[in-house]
Write an enzyme that holds these catalytic residues in place. Structure first.
Site, PDB file in Angstrom:
ATOM      1  N   ARG A   1      30.863  64.934  68.009  1.00 57.11           N
ATOM      2  CA  ARG A   1      30.571  63.725  67.244  1.00 57.11           C
ATOM      3  C   ARG A   1      29.124  63.318  67.523  1.00 57.11           C
ATOM      4  O   ARG A   1      28.838  62.542  68.427  1.00 57.11           O
ATOM      5  CB  ARG A   1      31.545  62.602  67.623  1.00 57.11           C
ATOM      6  CG  ARG A   1      32.995  62.961  67.325  1.00 57.11           C
ATOM      7  CD  ARG A   1      33.958  61.818  67.587  1.00 57.11           C
ATOM      8  NE  ARG A   1      34.022  61.442  68.988  1.00 57.11           N
ATOM      9  CZ  ARG A   1      34.750  62.067  69.903  1.00 57.11           C
ATOM     10  NH1 ARG A   1      35.466  63.124  69.570  1.00 57.11           N
ATOM     11  NH2 ARG A   1      34.766  61.636  71.149  1.00 57.11           N
TER      12      ARG A   1
ATOM     13  N   GLU B   1      12.002  86.207  63.629  1.00 55.61           N
ATOM     14  CA  GLU B   1      10.728  86.818  63.252  1.00 55.61           C
ATOM     15  C   GLU B   1      10.614  87.005  61.741  1.00 55.61           C
ATOM     16  O   GLU B   1       9.516  86.940  61.181  1.00 55.61           O
ATOM     17  CB  GLU B   1      10.508  88.148  63.986  1.00 55.61           C
ATOM     18  CG  GLU B   1      11.678  89.099  63.976  1.00 55.61           C
ATOM     19  CD  GLU B   1      12.611  88.932  65.152  1.00 55.61           C
ATOM     20  OE1 GLU B   1      12.691  89.862  65.978  1.00 55.61           O
ATOM     21  OE2 GLU B   1      13.270  87.886  65.246  1.00 55.61           O
TER      22      GLU B   1
ATOM     23  N   ASP C   1      45.412  62.063  78.165  1.00 49.80           N
ATOM     24  CA  ASP C   1      44.251  61.430  77.522  1.00 49.80           C
ATOM     25  C   ASP C   1      44.259  61.522  76.002  1.00 49.80           C
ATOM     26  O   ASP C   1      43.553  60.748  75.336  1.00 49.80           O
ATOM     27  CB  ASP C   1      42.954  62.066  78.044  1.00 49.80           C
ATOM     28  CG  ASP C   1      42.728  61.814  79.522  1.00 49.80           C
ATOM     29  OD1 ASP C   1      43.289  60.836  80.047  1.00 49.80           O
ATOM     30  OD2 ASP C   1      41.989  62.603  80.151  1.00 49.80           O
TER      31      ASP C   1
ATOM     32  N   LEU D   1      38.428  66.234  71.307  1.00 48.09           N
ATOM     33  CA  LEU D   1      37.699  67.478  71.603  1.00 48.09           C
ATOM     34  C   LEU D   1      36.891  67.958  70.404  1.00 48.09           C
ATOM     35  O   LEU D   1      36.869  69.146  70.074  1.00 48.09           O
ATOM     36  CB  LEU D   1      38.655  68.581  72.075  1.00 48.09           C
ATOM     37  CG  LEU D   1      39.398  68.293  73.391  1.00 48.09           C
ATOM     38  CD1 LEU D   1      40.289  69.475  73.764  1.00 48.09           C
ATOM     39  CD2 LEU D   1      38.431  67.986  74.529  1.00 48.09           C
TER      40      LEU D   1
END
Length: 363
Positions: free
Chosen positions: A204, A49, A197, A201
């Site tokens: 991107r 505001e 894996d 993390l």
């Protein structure tokens, strides 16, 4: 024109930038013309505001303000917005929902009404609540809002029997995941996911896949101290926290400390970290939202413990098959279908060839 819808659209622009504050949008209208608008700036800077009032200037006098959340009426990092609204000469205020912050919660509306300003509430309240679902939980419980994200095949698998998991979903779905990461304060995963894996993390969203300036905290849940110090999470932009349980090999802790990561040691049972305590600690650090991207073990523990607020599942039109393929959710699970965890307020969207199903844990 639906001015409240415009205010909500502006509020969404603040997501990922203003935590632990709520994401708010504001529109000032006079004689059917928008004379000022804005959204919440990062903590310590102007609320929505105030941005709109500064843009409107003298045109704010006699105008109507549409805002997605009740104006604050207390001193925090910035002065109370209610007093600025009154001083600017606004004659009517519409807000979508009451601010659940106990320091406000109707007080802002009361102050405006006592100053002779007409106050209307409740327009697009459901959309406003969804935008600030993390803030609402955090400000009322002190705990972060936990969203579980899974990417799986039609038969509910996240990897083949050999562990191959890249990529189950397509590029459009993966890009959406980066938007989810951007809007989150922290990304949580388990040690198994890091070992198998080696994910970055990171967010991107820049051109050519570059990382953004703002990166969520990476939280690695590792009850047995198995996270390799060479993992990508330790060399990517942003901060990483490794949450350890009882470790027999003190050398593992020392190796992780050398990566520059923060080490948090918590009680554990059979190698499983106390996740409820972890969320309490994150809440005390003003982490309002956690996106969980992990394998079935951590997800199963979160579901079994009743710690999940929302599920976002990307389902690819493929069948993996095989009894040895990895399921999306492990853990103890339920014994009867009547005890299944059910989602409500379910939404279905399409990203490329993949379907995104989202919903909230019922009850």
């Amino acid at each position: 024109m639906d001015y409240m819808a415009q205010a909500l659209s502006l509020a969404r622009l603040a997501l990922g930038q203003v935590s632990p504050n709520p994401a708010v949008g504001a529109v000032i209208v006079k004689n059917g013309e928008i004379v000022g608008q804005g959204y919440t700036q990062p903590p310590g800077y102007d609320h929505a505001e105030i941005v709109a009032l500064k843009q409107a200037g003298d045109k704010a006098r006699g105008a109507t303000l549409y805002i997605s959340l009740e104006p604050c009426c207390h001193f925090g990092r910035t002065p109370p917005c209610s007093k600025s609204i009154i001083a600017a000469g606004i004659v009517e205020v519409h807000f979508a929902m009451i601010d659940p912050n106990p320091r406000v919660c109707g007080g802002g509306a009361k102050e405006l009404e006592e100053a002779g300003i007409k106050v209307m509430r409740g327009e697009h309240i459901d959309e406003a609540a969804e935008i600030n679902e993390a803030f609402i939980k955090y400000i009322t419980t002190g705990l972060p809002f936990v969203t579980v994200k899974v990417a799986c095949s039609l038969d509910g698998r996240i990897a083949t029997r050999t562990g191959d998991s890249k990529w189950i979903t397509g590029e459009a779905a993966r890009k959406q995941v980066h938007h989810l990461r951007y809007q989150s304060d922290a990304i949580m995963t388990g040690a198994n996911t890091v070992i198998i894996d080696d994910p970055a993390l990171t967010v991107r969203l820049c051109e050519k896949g570059g990382t953004t300036h703002k990166q969520p905290l990476r939280v690695i849940v590792d009850g047995k101290g198995r996270t390799p110090p060479t993992a990508k999470v330790f060399s990517e932009p942003g901060k990483t926290m490794v949450v350890l349980g009882s470790i027999l090999d003190s050398g593992a802790k020392q190796a992780l400390l050398k990566t520059g990561a923060e080490i948090l040691e918590l009680p554990s049972d059979s190698g499983l970290v106390d996740l409820r305590l972890l969320l309490q600690i994150l809440g005390k650090r003003e982490v309002t939202s956690v996106l969980v991207e992990s394998g079935g073990i951590l997800l199963g523990s979160l579901f079994d413990s009743g710690l999940v607020d929302k599920v976002i599942a990307f389902v690819a039109p493929v069948i993996i098959g095989g009894s040895g393929a990895k399921p999306a959710v492990a853990g103890e699970g339920v014994a009867k279908l009547s005890d299944c965890l059910r989602l409500e307020k379910v939404k279905v969207e399409k990203f490329g060839e993949d379907i995104m199903i989202s919903g909230y844990l019922a009850g």
